[in-house]
Design a protein around this motif. Sequence first.
Motif, PDB file in Angstrom:
ATOM      1  N   PRO A 136       0.810  -1.231   0.000  1.00 55.59           N
ATOM      2  CA  PRO A 136       0.000   0.000   0.000  1.00 55.59           C
ATOM      3  C   PRO A 136       0.838   1.274   0.000  1.00 55.59           C
ATOM      4  CG  PRO A 136      -0.945  -1.612   1.491  1.00 55.59           C
ATOM      5  CD  PRO A 136       0.368  -2.181   1.036  1.00 55.59           C
ATOM      6  N   ARG A 137       1.867   1.324   0.826  1.00 54.01           N
ATOM      7  CA  ARG A 137       2.719   2.515   0.880  1.00 54.01           C
ATOM      8  C   ARG A 137       3.465   2.723  -0.438  1.00 54.01           C
ATOM      9  NH1 ARG A 137       8.022   2.933   1.436  1.00 54.01           N
ATOM     10  NH2 ARG A 137       8.266   0.763   2.107  1.00 54.01           N
ATOM     11  N   ILE A 138       4.000   1.636  -1.015  1.00 56.91           N
ATOM     12  CA  ILE A 138       4.809   1.749  -2.224  1.00 56.91           C
ATOM     13  C   ILE A 138       3.962   2.186  -3.410  1.00 56.91           C
ATOM     14  CG2 ILE A 138       6.162   0.397  -3.883  1.00 56.91           C
ATOM     15  CD1 ILE A 138       7.249  -1.188  -1.530  1.00 56.91           C
ATOM     16  N   VAL A 139       2.762   1.635  -3.543  1.00 52.65           N
ATOM     17  CA  VAL A 139       1.872   2.017  -4.646  1.00 52.65           C
ATOM     18  C   VAL A 139       1.443   3.478  -4.497  1.00 52.65           C
ATOM     19  CG1 VAL A 139      -0.394   1.634  -5.689  1.00 52.65           C
ATOM     20  CG2 VAL A 139       1.073  -0.324  -5.117  1.00 52.65           C
ATOM     21  N   THR A 140       1.147   3.880  -3.267  1.00 46.17           N
ATOM     22  CA  THR A 140       0.730   5.271  -3.030  1.00 46.17           C
ATOM     23  C   THR A 140       1.831   6.248  -3.415  1.00 46.17           C
ATOM     24  OG1 THR A 140      -0.740   4.592  -1.230  1.00 46.17           O
ATOM     25  CG2 THR A 140      -0.061   6.904  -1.284  1.00 46.17           C
ATOM     26  N   GLU A 141       3.069   5.948  -3.023  1.00 44.06           N
ATOM     27  CA  GLU A 141       4.193   6.822  -3.378  1.00 44.06           C
ATOM     28  C   GLU A 141       4.402   6.876  -4.888  1.00 44.06           C
ATOM     29  OE1 GLU A 141       6.804   5.987   0.710  1.00 44.06           O
ATOM     30  OE2 GLU A 141       7.404   5.100  -1.209  1.00 44.06           O
ATOM     31  N   PHE A 142       4.295   5.728  -5.548  1.00 37.70           N
ATOM     32  CA  PHE A 142       4.474   5.689  -7.001  1.00 37.70           C
ATOM     33  C   PHE A 142       3.382   6.493  -7.696  1.00 37.70           C
ATOM     34  CE2 PHE A 142       3.921   3.692 -11.179  1.00 37.70           C
ATOM     35  CZ  PHE A 142       5.225   3.674 -11.643  1.00 37.70           C
ATOM     36  N   ASN A 143       2.153   6.407  -7.190  1.00 35.75           N
ATOM     37  CA  ASN A 143       1.021   7.102  -7.794  1.00 35.75           C
ATOM     38  C   ASN A 143       1.191   8.617  -7.773  1.00 35.75           C
ATOM     39  OD1 ASN A 143      -2.023   8.319  -6.984  1.00 35.75           O
ATOM     40  ND2 ASN A 143      -1.931   7.004  -8.799  1.00 35.75           N
ATOM     41  N   GLU A 144       1.943   9.124  -6.821  1.00 36.31           N
ATOM     42  CA  GLU A 144       2.176  10.574  -6.765  1.00 36.31           C
ATOM     43  C   GLU A 144       2.945  11.062  -7.990  1.00 36.31           C
ATOM     44  OE1 GLU A 144       4.120  11.364  -3.096  1.00 36.31           O
ATOM     45  OE2 GLU A 144       2.376  10.845  -1.865  1.00 36.31           O
ATOM     46  N   ASN A 145       3.849  10.238  -8.507  1.00 39.51           N
ATOM     47  CA  ASN A 145       4.640  10.613  -9.684  1.00 39.51           C
ATOM     48  C   ASN A 145       3.992  10.203 -10.991  1.00 39.51           C
ATOM     49  OD1 ASN A 145       6.819  11.756  -8.212  1.00 39.51           O
ATOM     50  ND2 ASN A 145       7.604   9.712  -7.767  1.00 39.51           N
ATOM     51  N   TYR A 146       3.192   9.113 -10.966  1.00 38.85           N
ATOM     52  CA  TYR A 146       2.565   8.593 -12.191  1.00 38.85           C
ATOM     53  C   TYR A 146       1.075   8.344 -11.929  1.00 38.85           C
ATOM     54  CZ  TYR A 146       7.440   7.767 -13.484  1.00 38.85           C
ATOM     55  OH  TYR A 146       8.772   7.919 -13.757  1.00 38.85           O
ATOM     56  N   PRO A 147       0.297   9.399 -11.796  1.00 43.35           N
ATOM     57  CA  PRO A 147      -1.118   9.243 -11.408  1.00 43.35           C
ATOM     58  C   PRO A 147      -1.980   8.550 -12.452  1.00 43.35           C
ATOM     59  CG  PRO A 147      -0.629  11.531 -11.981  1.00 43.35           C
ATOM     60  CD  PRO A 147       0.682  10.817 -11.915  1.00 43.35           C
ATOM     61  N   ALA A 148      -1.540   8.467 -13.721  1.00 47.59           N
ATOM     62  CA  ALA A 148      -2.361   7.843 -14.767  1.00 47.59           C
ATOM     63  C   ALA A 148      -2.140   6.337 -14.870  1.00 47.59           C
ATOM     64  CB  ALA A 148      -2.073   8.499 -16.117  1.00 47.59           C
ATOM     65  N   ILE A 149      -1.164   5.809 -14.140  1.00 47.73           N
ATOM     66  CA  ILE A 149      -0.887   4.371 -14.196  1.00 47.73           C
ATOM     67  C   ILE A 149      -1.761   3.639 -13.194  1.00 47.73           C
ATOM     68  CG2 ILE A 149       0.868   2.606 -13.737  1.00 47.73           C
ATOM     69  CD1 ILE A 149       2.940   4.495 -14.933  1.00 47.73           C
ATOM     70  N   GLN A 150      -2.407   2.586 -13.661  1.00 48.71           N
ATOM     71  CA  GLN A 150      -3.301   1.791 -12.817  1.00 48.71           C
ATOM     72  C   GLN A 150      -2.635   0.473 -12.442  1.00 48.71           C
ATOM     73  OE1 GLN A 150      -6.736   1.497 -15.420  1.00 48.71           O
ATOM     74  NE2 GLN A 150      -7.695   3.250 -14.438  1.00 48.71           N
ATOM     75  N   PHE A 151      -3.160  -0.146 -11.393  1.00 50.82           N
ATOM     76  CA  PHE A 151      -2.615  -1.404 -10.899  1.00 50.82           C
ATOM     77  C   PHE A 151      -3.690  -2.479 -10.832  1.00 50.82           C
ATOM     78  CE2 PHE A 151       0.346   1.743  -9.417  1.00 50.82           C
ATOM     79  CZ  PHE A 151       1.574   1.117  -9.493  1.00 50.82           C
ATOM     80  N   SER A 152      -3.292  -3.673 -11.212  1.00 52.55           N
ATOM     81  CA  SER A 152      -4.121  -4.869 -11.013  1.00 52.55           C
ATOM     82  C   SER A 152      -3.300  -5.792 -10.117  1.00 52.55           C
ATOM     83  CB  SER A 152      -4.421  -5.535 -12.361  1.00 52.55           C
ATOM     84  OG  SER A 152      -5.148  -6.728 -12.169  1.00 52.55           O
ATOM     85  N   ILE A 153      -3.733  -5.931  -8.867  1.00 54.78           N
ATOM     86  CA  ILE A 153      -2.943  -6.640  -7.856  1.00 54.78           C
ATOM     87  C   ILE A 153      -3.754  -7.801  -7.282  1.00 54.78           C
ATOM     88  CG2 ILE A 153      -1.719  -6.429  -5.657  1.00 54.78           C
ATOM     89  CD1 ILE A 153      -1.412  -3.420  -6.276  1.00 54.78           C
ATOM     90  N   TYR A 154      -3.158  -8.980  -7.296  1.00 52.75           N
ATOM     91  CA  TYR A 154      -3.803 -10.165  -6.746  1.00 52.75           C
ATOM     92  C   TYR A 154      -2.872 -10.848  -5.754  1.00 52.75           C
ATOM     93  CZ  TYR A 154      -7.520  -9.819 -10.201  1.00 52.75           C
ATOM     94  OH  TYR A 154      -8.577  -9.375 -10.948  1.00 52.75           O
ATOM     95  N   SER A 155      -3.455 -11.360  -4.688  1.00 57.82           N
ATOM     96  CA  SER A 155      -2.700 -12.148  -3.719  1.00 57.82           C
ATOM     97  C   SER A 155      -2.787 -13.609  -4.114  1.00 57.82           C
ATOM     98  CB  SER A 155      -3.276 -11.943  -2.312  1.00 57.82           C
ATOM     99  OG  SER A 155      -2.638 -12.794  -1.386  1.00 57.82           O
ATOM    100  N   GLU A 156      -1.639 -14.228  -4.392  1.00 55.68           N
ATOM    101  CA  GLU A 156      -1.609 -15.614  -4.848  1.00 55.68           C
ATOM    102  C   GLU A 156      -0.430 -16.353  -4.222  1.00 55.68           C
ATOM    103  OE1 GLU A 156      -3.500 -17.506  -6.546  1.00 55.68           O
ATOM    104  OE2 GLU A 156      -4.928 -16.166  -7.540  1.00 55.68           O
ATOM    105  N   SER A 157      -0.468 -17.677  -4.304  1.00 51.78           N
ATOM    106  CA  SER A 157       0.644 -18.489  -3.830  1.00 51.78           C
ATOM    107  C   SER A 157       1.846 -18.310  -4.756  1.00 51.78           C
ATOM    108  CB  SER A 157       0.251 -19.961  -3.795  1.00 51.78           C
ATOM    109  OG  SER A 157       0.085 -20.460  -5.124  1.00 51.78           O
ATOM    110  N   SER A 158       3.015 -18.695  -4.265  1.00 49.34           N
ATOM    111  CA  SER A 158       4.231 -18.569  -5.067  1.00 49.34           C
ATOM    112  C   SER A 158       4.137 -19.398  -6.345  1.00 49.34           C
ATOM    113  CB  SER A 158       5.455 -19.000  -4.243  1.00 49.34           C
ATOM    114  OG  SER A 158       5.658 -18.113  -3.166  1.00 49.34           O
ATOM    115  N   ASP A 159       3.621 -20.632  -6.248  1.00 51.18           N
ATOM    116  CA  ASP A 159       3.530 -21.490  -7.426  1.00 51.18           C
ATOM    117  C   ASP A 159       2.618 -20.892  -8.491  1.00 51.18           C
ATOM    118  OD1 ASP A 159       5.269 -23.327  -6.401  1.00 51.18           O
ATOM    119  OD2 ASP A 159       3.792 -24.890  -6.019  1.00 51.18           O
TER     120      ASP A 159
END
Length: 295
Positions: free
Chosen positions: A107-130
Motif C-alpha cells: 500500500p505505501r509503495i503504490v501510493t508513493e508511485f502514484n504521486e509521480n505517475y497518477p495515470a498508471i493503474q494497478f491490477s494486484i492479486y494475492s496468490e501463492s508462489s507457485d
Amino acid sequence: MNLNTYKYFNEVVASGSIRRAADRLHVAPSAISRQIALLEHSLGVMLLERTNTGIRLTPAGMMLERFTRKMVRDLDRIHESIKNLKGLREGEVKIWVIEAVVQAILPRIVTEFNENYPAIQFSIYSESSDRTIEAIMRDEIDIGIVFNMGERPGIEVIKRCAAPIQCLVSPKHPLADHDSLTLEDICAWPIALPVSSFGLRQTFDKNIRNLHLNPQSIVNTNNLELTKAMAMAGRTLTIGPEQIATKEIQQNLLRAIPIENEAMQSATIEICVHRDRSLSFAAHQFLKHICKEIG
C-alpha cells in the motif's frame, strides 16, 4: 475479426467468468458474450462451456487461448509504448504477490508511485508462489513477488530480500517466552499451516521431512490471516516471516520466535519477471521503484 474480440476472450479465460471480465474491461457482459458468440460462429466450434461456477475451455478454446495470449499482451504493450512516446505515461501494471507484501508493504509503495505517475493503474492479486510463477511464465502478469522460490527456468529474480521463517505464537502460549525454537519443538504442538502451493509451506515441509518429523497440523489453508488468527487464539502455532504479522506483533497479539534451522533462517522474498519478455514503461518504472523500496 475485431482484435478486441480476442482481448475479450482472453480476459474471460483469465478471470474465469464473463461478468468478472466485463468488470475488469469496463464493458457490458452482453457485449462480451456477443463477441465470443461471433468468434465461435466464425470458427465453427465452441470455445467456452458455461458451468455453475464460471466457464471452462473446450479443447479448441485451449488452443486459441494459447496462441492469442501473447498477441493480446503484445498489443497492450504497443499501445502503452505509443502513449509513452506522446508523454502520456499511462498504462497498467499487473502484479501477483504473497500476502505478506499485500498487507505490510505494497500500500505505501503504490501510493508513493502514484504521486509521480497518477495515470498508471494497478491490477494486484494475492496468490501463492507457485501460481504466481505460473502466471509469469504464461505472460499473464508483469511482476511477481514470491516466497523462497529459488531458481526457476525462464524466471529472472530482480531482487531478493531476507525473510526468515519464524514461529508465530500468542503471548499466552507456553512457548512464548523462548528465545528460539527447534522444528522438533514446533512439531510437538498443534499448528496451522498454509497449503502446499505456498513457498512458505514448501520450505517447512522439506525441512521436517529431512528430520523425519510429523507436525500436528490441525488447519491447512490458503489464507494466512486464518493461520495468524488460529495462533492468536492461544493454543495453536503458526509459521511465517515477521513481515506477515507486523501489526499483530506491534499490538502484542503475536510474538515471532526464531527457528533454529539454517534453511528457515535463510528464506527470502523475491521480486521476479519473465527472463525473455520486455516490460511496458509502466511496469518497468514500478519495478525500479519497488526494488528501491523493499529490502
